[in-house]
Design a protein around this motif. Sequence first.
Motif, PDB file in Angstrom:
ATOM      1  N   UNK A 174       0.732  -1.260   0.014  1.00 16.97           N
ATOM      2  CA  UNK A 174      -0.034   0.058   0.101  1.00 16.97           C
ATOM      3  C   UNK A 174       0.904   1.205   0.190  1.00 16.97           C
ATOM      4  N   UNK A 175       1.726   1.340  -0.926  1.00 15.14           N
ATOM      5  CA  UNK A 175       2.516   2.493  -0.833  1.00 15.14           C
ATOM      6  C   UNK A 175       2.213   3.741  -1.862  1.00 15.14           C
ATOM      7  N   UNK A 176       0.949   3.452  -2.247  1.00 15.62           N
ATOM      8  CA  UNK A 176       0.394   4.574  -3.169  1.00 15.62           C
ATOM      9  C   UNK A 176      -0.881   5.109  -2.559  1.00 15.62           C
ATOM     10  N   UNK A 177      -1.154   6.518  -3.210  1.00 13.89           N
ATOM     11  CA  UNK A 177      -2.399   7.090  -2.426  1.00 13.89           C
ATOM     12  C   UNK A 177      -3.667   6.566  -3.295  1.00 13.89           C
ATOM     13  N   UNK A 178      -4.876   6.781  -2.761  1.00 16.16           N
ATOM     14  CA  UNK A 178      -6.082   6.475  -3.487  1.00 16.16           C
ATOM     15  C   UNK A 178      -6.346   7.614  -4.389  1.00 16.16           C
ATOM     16  N   UNK A 216       4.710  -6.904  -4.800  1.00 18.06           N
ATOM     17  CA  UNK A 216       4.181  -5.289  -4.303  1.00 18.06           C
ATOM     18  C   UNK A 216       2.850  -5.868  -4.253  1.00 18.06           C
ATOM     19  N   UNK A 217       2.089  -5.273  -3.124  1.00 15.12           N
ATOM     20  CA  UNK A 217       0.774  -5.702  -2.856  1.00 15.12           C
ATOM     21  C   UNK A 217      -0.071  -4.334  -2.365  1.00 15.12           C
ATOM     22  N   UNK A 218      -1.217  -4.103  -3.083  1.00 16.32           N
ATOM     23  CA  UNK A 218      -2.139  -2.961  -2.851  1.00 16.32           C
ATOM     24  C   UNK A 218      -3.663  -3.288  -3.118  1.00 16.32           C
ATOM     25  N   UNK A 219      -4.226  -2.314  -2.484  1.00 17.48           N
ATOM     26  CA  UNK A 219      -5.857  -2.145  -2.688  1.00 17.48           C
ATOM     27  C   UNK A 219      -6.386  -1.254  -3.712  1.00 17.48           C
ATOM     28  N   UNK A 220      -7.643  -1.357  -4.074  1.00 12.65           N
ATOM     29  CA  UNK A 220      -8.004  -0.317  -5.238  1.00 12.65           C
ATOM     30  C   UNK A 220      -7.215  -0.231  -6.487  1.00 12.65           C
ATOM     31  N   UNK A 221      -6.321  -1.114  -6.761  1.00 10.07           N
ATOM     32  CA  UNK A 221      -5.495  -1.435  -7.864  1.00 10.07           C
ATOM     33  C   UNK A 221      -6.062  -2.634  -8.687  1.00 10.07           C
ATOM     34  N   UNK A 222      -7.337  -2.978  -8.400  1.00 11.48           N
ATOM     35  CA  UNK A 222      -7.764  -4.155  -8.978  1.00 11.48           C
ATOM     36  C   UNK A 222      -8.617  -4.229 -10.577  1.00 11.48           C
ATOM     37  N   UNK A 223      -8.839  -2.757 -10.857  1.00 11.65           N
ATOM     38  CA  UNK A 223      -9.108  -2.450 -12.156  1.00 11.65           C
ATOM     39  C   UNK A 223      -8.031  -1.691 -12.555  1.00 11.65           C
ATOM     40  N   UNK A 230      -0.199   3.703 -11.500  1.00  9.42           N
ATOM     41  CA  UNK A 230       1.035   3.903 -10.839  1.00  9.42           C
ATOM     42  C   UNK A 230       1.824   2.834 -10.704  1.00  9.42           C
ATOM     43  N   UNK A 231       1.158   1.789  -9.859  1.00 11.88           N
ATOM     44  CA  UNK A 231       1.695   0.674  -9.622  1.00 11.88           C
ATOM     45  C   UNK A 231       2.339  -0.087 -10.910  1.00 11.88           C
TER      46      UNK A 231
END
Length: 367
Positions: A174-178, A216-223, A230-231
């Motif tokens: 979760x290194x990126x902003x929403x 690298x793992x994150x949320x709100x990156x699914x679409x 950015x990811x």
Amino acid sequence: MMATPTSIEPPPERRPRRSRTRTALALGMAGLLASAGVTALTGTAEAASTLGAAAAEKGRYFGAAVAANHLGEAPYASTLNTEFNSVTPENEMKWDATERTRGSFTFGSADQIVNHAQSRGMKVRGHTLVWHSQLPSWVAGLGTADLRSAMNNHITQVMQRYKGKIHSWDVVNEAFQDGNSGARRSSPFQDKLGNGFIEEAFRTARAADPAAKLCYNDYNTDGVNAKSNAVYNLVRDFKSRGVPIDCVGFQSHFNSASPVPSDYQANLQRFAALGVDVQITELDIEGSGTAQANNYGNVVRACLAVSRCTGITVWGVTDKYSWRASGTPLLFDGNYAKKPAYGAVLSALGGSQRRLYGDVQQGRGVE
Ligand code: XIL
């Protein structure tokens, strides 16, 4: 001692899994089952009847987030052991659990989960090394040089503890902003070490356990959206410069405000095309009944359609212990009964639920 084989019988792993007794039973019951609308036992090879076994037949793992303090609850452990072939410690490997005080490492609960998994042949996902959340306050209090060495030491100590036992690590979470900025999120690591902290973390991780896949793992990156773009750019840059990265985790926490995106599969596919594996790492979908089941089925089918989608982890075993319990987002209800979503996942994986003679007699459709 095994005798030298004299027949041309295939080795055990190539034989159909059905035993003679089961075959006879199945044949004897075929008419009865058909009249009950059950077709599961009519094929030549029996379909897998658990999530893990069905996923394995598709070359994937199917995991669950696990909490060490529930492992003593018999139905929790038996559901986990029966259905899943991978685990992720839900909280036990986070910084606040493993290094609450600088330089003093505690691995008791994480060890419990890893031992449980290893003794049963399950894989383990490591979660997570560098994250702004569940981070002890001493970390934020460090100056730049100290923070750099604390980050690298944390990665090294935790990874070396489990060296050879973890198939994939969420190195940075979760290194990126929403939102639409595509910018990095403010965190002690970002604010003091700058944009290079992610690269540094991955290089340190590769040295600590060269066999583990680094995600690298994150949320709100699914679409496809500004955050996932950015990811995507980060991963593309890493691949072009030879910075170690092997996988991207898509948390996939869904609810009505954040539904399964229609371009979910396309998004997984574009990351895979960069030359990394993709994994669904924290799947849960709020809801119930058919709507929830359909959403789960769609997610599983999307993963199966992407050859580099190597596995799926749901974020818990039972609704009652979910971090979003009120949204009942998991596959087993609070009594460990299989929900419609379970059936949708199993059938999307090509498996089918075992119907027992008694179930048919008593009009139960499923176990
Ligand atoms: C959650 C756990 O499920 C909770 O038990 C804990 O209180 C907070 O963290 N993204 C992540 C996970 O990467 O680690 C989070 O897990 C859920 C969101």
